[in-house]
Design a protein around this motif. Structure first.
Motif, PDB file in Angstrom:
ATOM      1  N   LEU A 265       0.807  -1.219   0.000  1.00 23.63           N
ATOM      2  CA  LEU A 265       0.000   0.000   0.000  1.00 23.63           C
ATOM      3  C   LEU A 265       0.837   1.265   0.000  1.00 23.63           C
ATOM      4  O   LEU A 265       0.431   2.288  -0.553  1.00 23.63           O
ATOM      5  N   GLN A 269      -0.606   3.321  -2.982  1.00 23.26           N
ATOM      6  CA  GLN A 269      -1.685   4.200  -2.526  1.00 23.26           C
ATOM      7  C   GLN A 269      -1.996   5.300  -3.538  1.00 23.26           C
ATOM      8  O   GLN A 269      -1.116   5.879  -4.157  1.00 23.26           O
ATOM      9  N   LYS A 364      -6.270   2.254  -1.247  1.00 21.30           N
ATOM     10  CA  LYS A 364      -6.326   2.971   0.024  1.00 21.30           C
ATOM     11  C   LYS A 364      -4.941   3.385   0.517  1.00 21.30           C
ATOM     12  O   LYS A 364      -3.920   2.763   0.177  1.00 21.30           O
ATOM     13  N   LYS A 365      -4.927   4.393   1.345  1.00 19.91           N
ATOM     14  CA  LYS A 365      -3.722   4.738   2.084  1.00 19.91           C
ATOM     15  C   LYS A 365      -3.513   3.678   3.163  1.00 19.91           C
ATOM     16  O   LYS A 365      -4.482   3.106   3.671  1.00 19.91           O
TER      17      LYS A 365
END
Length: 400
Positions: A265, A269, A364-365
């Motif tokens: 991620l 991200q 997503k972050k």
């Protein structure tokens, strides 16, 4: 009494013989042919084989009273190797249908052989629209996604967000060309423009020269018209060049959950992508995802779940037709609705394209992920009729 017993046994024997006759060779054999050792091994690979086995088990292990067998092989992303395997499977190994077929050049080659041999092929791993366009087949089906659906999803979203100038970094084979062309056409129709492109060989490890060209183009969006490890490596090296920090945005035009997991991620991200399935979308997809995870140690992407759906639908078609004879099964594949964990209200066009919803997703972050493999925000649902080309405009000669 004795005569009645003999008559009953004769009827039972005749019924059993008829069932075996309707299922050629006393079994139904499905081949999963894909990349199991190269850049697309995580994209589909052995996990697609497990998905196929799950479908057989969920169907009950048999169809028309005979066992269903899954065989698999690694085509190494080479059309000649895939063609040799396909011919052996069809000619000597009694394989009734071939599925998955990662890599567009492979899928096109095998579909041509399946057409020649009058056998079913269902493509879930390759993307080119030629499969249901000029090179369509009465026995060929395209199931999970294609380049047009990816272009409508990712390309459309970024133009709307101001990404109106594009430079493409493209894999140098049929899939890459198709994805670049269709995304570029969609960008231009939405009011954007394409300032340039560069092509790279499959399985490139050093993207530096390609990324420098993309960076110097000044384009707002760098479209990665590649897949698998190629996309992951391009994103990693783009971070080293500070491309996103400089204000340019990366668009991963074919990127799935498997590649996000491999990249992490932190690096992925903010990427926008389009998939045909997300395991954490609803309760049914979550249940399937967890079952799949127990077998493979990973959550499924659209290739894996699409393969599950393709195998399941093929068995439903055989059951409905009452035979595994190709013409009868192909007819049922065109007519039966598709309703399973992958596709709700799906339908198959006369060119073999299966219409189903696609999902616009954003990675997503790290701080927003609530559990392992919880990687996406679902930004929008793209209806199948919008995502895919109208069969009448596909160029397929089968469409009247």
């Amino acid at each position: 009494m004795r005569n009645k017993l003999i008559a009953s046994m004769a009827i039972l024997l005749a019924s059993s013989t008829a069932a075996l006759a309707d299922a050629s060779d006393g079994k139904v054999k499905i081949g999963i042919l894909n990349d199991q050792s190269g850049v697309y091994a995580d994209f589909g690979g052995k996990s697609s084989v497990e998905a196929a086995k799950m479908a057989v088990e969920d169907f009950g292990g048999k169809v028309l009273g005979v066992p269903v067998e899954i065989v698999d092989a690694d085509h190494q992303n080479k059309a000649d190797i895939a063609s040799n395997i396909a011919r052996q499977w069809f000619d000597t190994d009694q394989v009734d249908a071939i599925m998955e077929l990662t890599t567009s050049s492979v899928a096109l080659a095998v579909q041509a052989i399946a057409k020649e041999k009058k056998k079913i092929d269902i493509v879930t791993g390759a993307a080119t629209t030629e499969l249901t366009g000029k090179q369509c087949s009465p026995y060929g089906f395209h199931w999970a996604y294609d380049t047009h659906a990816l272009a409508v999803g990712t390309g459309g979203a970024l133009v709307k967000q101001g990404g109106d100038s594009w430079f493409f970094l493209t894999a140098d084979y049929a899939f890459g060309y198709s994805l670049e062309q269709q995304t570029g056409d969609f960008v231009k129709s939405a009011g954007g423009n394409v300032v340039g492109s560069v092509r790279h060989p499959l399985a490139t490890t050093d993207f530096s020269s390609f990324l420098l060209q993309a960076q110097s183009s000044g384009a707002k969006v760098i479209g990665l018209a590649n897949a698998g490890a190629d996309t992951q490596n391009a994103i990693k090296q783009a971070a080293e060049f500070g491309i996103t920090q400089g204000g340019q945005r990366l668009a991963a035009l074919l990127f799935t959950l498997a590649e996000v997991h491999g990249l992490g991620l932190e690096a992925a991200q903010g990427l926008t992508l389009t998939e045909g399935f997300y395991w954490n979308r609803d309760e049914e997809s979550q249940k399937f995802g967890k079952r799949f995870f127990e077998r493979t140690g990973k959550m499924p992407n659209m290739i894996h779940t699409g393969t599950y759906s393709a195998v399941l639908q093929y068995l439903k078609a055989i059951d409905k037709a009452g035979t595994d004879e190709t013409e009868a099964v192909a007819k049922q594949l065109h007519e039966l609705p598709v309703d399973d964990v992958f596709a709700k209200g799906g339908s198959v066009g006369p060119n073999g394209r299966m219409f189903h919803d696609m999902y616009l997703l954003e990675v997503k972050k790290p701080g927003d992920s609530k559990e392992p493999w919880d990687y996406f925000n679902v930004l929008a649902t793209i209806p199948g009729k919008e995502a895919y080309i109208d069969p009448a405009k596909s160029g397929c000669e089968l469409v009247k």
